[in-house]
Scaffold this active site. Sequence first.
Site, short mmCIF file in Angstrom:
data_model
loop_
_atom_site.label_atom_id
_atom_site.label_comp_id
_atom_site.label_asym_id
_atom_site.label_seq_id
_atom_site.Cartn_x
_atom_site.Cartn_y
_atom_site.Cartn_z
N LYS A 60 -7.13 -4.36 -7.21
CA LYS A 60 -7.24 -3.84 -5.84
C LYS A 60 -8.67 -3.39 -5.57
CE LYS A 60 -4.90 -0.66 -2.64
NZ LYS A 60 -3.87 0.40 -2.51
N SER A 97 -0.49 -0.18 1.16
CA SER A 97 -1.80 -0.75 1.43
C SER A 97 -2.21 -1.84 0.44
CB SER A 97 -2.86 0.35 1.39
OG SER A 97 -2.92 0.92 0.07
N SER A 111 2.05 2.82 -1.74
CA SER A 111 1.25 1.60 -1.59
C SER A 111 1.31 0.64 -2.77
CB SER A 111 -0.20 1.96 -1.30
OG SER A 111 -0.31 2.55 -0.03
#
Length: 497
Positions: free
Chosen positions: A80, A155, A179
């Site tokens: 990420k 997210s 997330s």
Amino acid sequence: MTDLTRLTAAAVAEKIAVGEVSAVEVTEAHLARIEAVDEKVNAFLHVDREGALDQARAVDAKRARGDRLGPLAGVPLALKDVFTTRGMPTTCGSKILQGWLPPYDATVTRRLKDADVVILGKTNMDEFAMGSSTENSAYGPTRNPWDLTRVPGGSGGGSAASLASYQAPLAIGTDTGGSIRQPAAVTGTVGVKPTYGGVSRYGLVAFSSSLDQGGPCARTVLDAALLHEVIAGHDPLDSTSVDAPVPPVVEAARRGDVAGLRVGVVREFAGEGYQPGVMRRFTESVELLRELGAQVVELSCPSFDLGLAAYYLIAPSEVSSNLARFDAMRYGLRAGDDGARSAEEVTALSRAAGFGPEAKRRIMLGTYALSSGYYDAYYGSAQKVRTLITRDFARAFEQVDVLVSPTTPTTAFPIGERADDPVAMYLADVCTLPINLAGNAAMSLPCGLAPEDGLPVGLQIVAPAMADDRLYRVGAAVETAFTARWGHPLLDEAPAL
């Protein structure tokens, strides 16, 4: 040869260890898959082709020398884009950090490299991890591999989508209010939020410091456990890091049984707003746990109903502090610097150009909640609710070993459907937020497809702080039983890209 991109991380690592395939072959297969499908999915913001191949060559050289290889050596991973990576862009999905090359690695990044995990690149995300759909990225939305017209959750939608589209067997996400777990639920993958402080936050660009937690994302419970073990553990560079042994997550994942365990069903995680198909699959999961020998207990945690309101005061308040560092003076985007403007004007213009609408919304909410005359009424009250939620968890865990709930109230919604309704978007995390407020550990894993739309549904398992191994014990048992019932992993039903 078997399609290397379809294998589990554990299987890939085994093939590399015995010399059946090379790490370079595995990496090339995944890079080719990224090239073939990511234009449709938009899971990656940056692919480090040469860096990944260099890491893979180093693994093959180690094996040729007879050096000991770790349990995930040579396995590709998607990271990420909120973790700093030395010499590789870190944007956090925002224009404000466009072009920034960090001079250091996050602790998670360093531990991955030390374990010889091959980092393929950085994945798309909601800007600074603020969102529930990965539509808030400055670089365009990521799309759900099950249905390219729908969101992959947020997210960390890029990390989850990279798994579901077979671009990587492993990924790393962060979980501030769901997330990791929410994208896992809507993409049919596995995501784990470790105990707060169980994985170092050093080098994780902060959203909400008291809530942020990095964790593993994978396609199986065992793969998630293997990755969890690599990245977890005390870090003196992180003042919030827990100085305690890592729970035996891999052993628990290999054990996988629930006989004799007490499983709590929280009454507040049901009712209005929950998609009927989601509740149907959740009910089936509870019945499966009974069949496997667990004792199911219904519980009430009344403060959980206040979790959404408390979170959306605490998180924006911490955002308003953490994002103040992006002032255009030291790194990142710098707008309007024509020599005629003051530093304050340049900062204002840079923030206006660099931050997206959701980041601006949360900065303003947080600044207001912390302002003179409102601190006690808003932020202070939210912290009191946080204490009540923590106490509800403590009482629940006196009666049961783990809690279970749906991970999300609905399946993946269409891209753009909630773009103009922030409150509807925030409701996607109603089941996950209380866990972050209390700092407990939680997992999402697939429990079937909703009959209305044929899209994945997630089962959430919650354990007390530093009892992360319970997640893997229960998760592995449920995964094995469901896979046997379905006759194949759930992802096998996903449409081909």
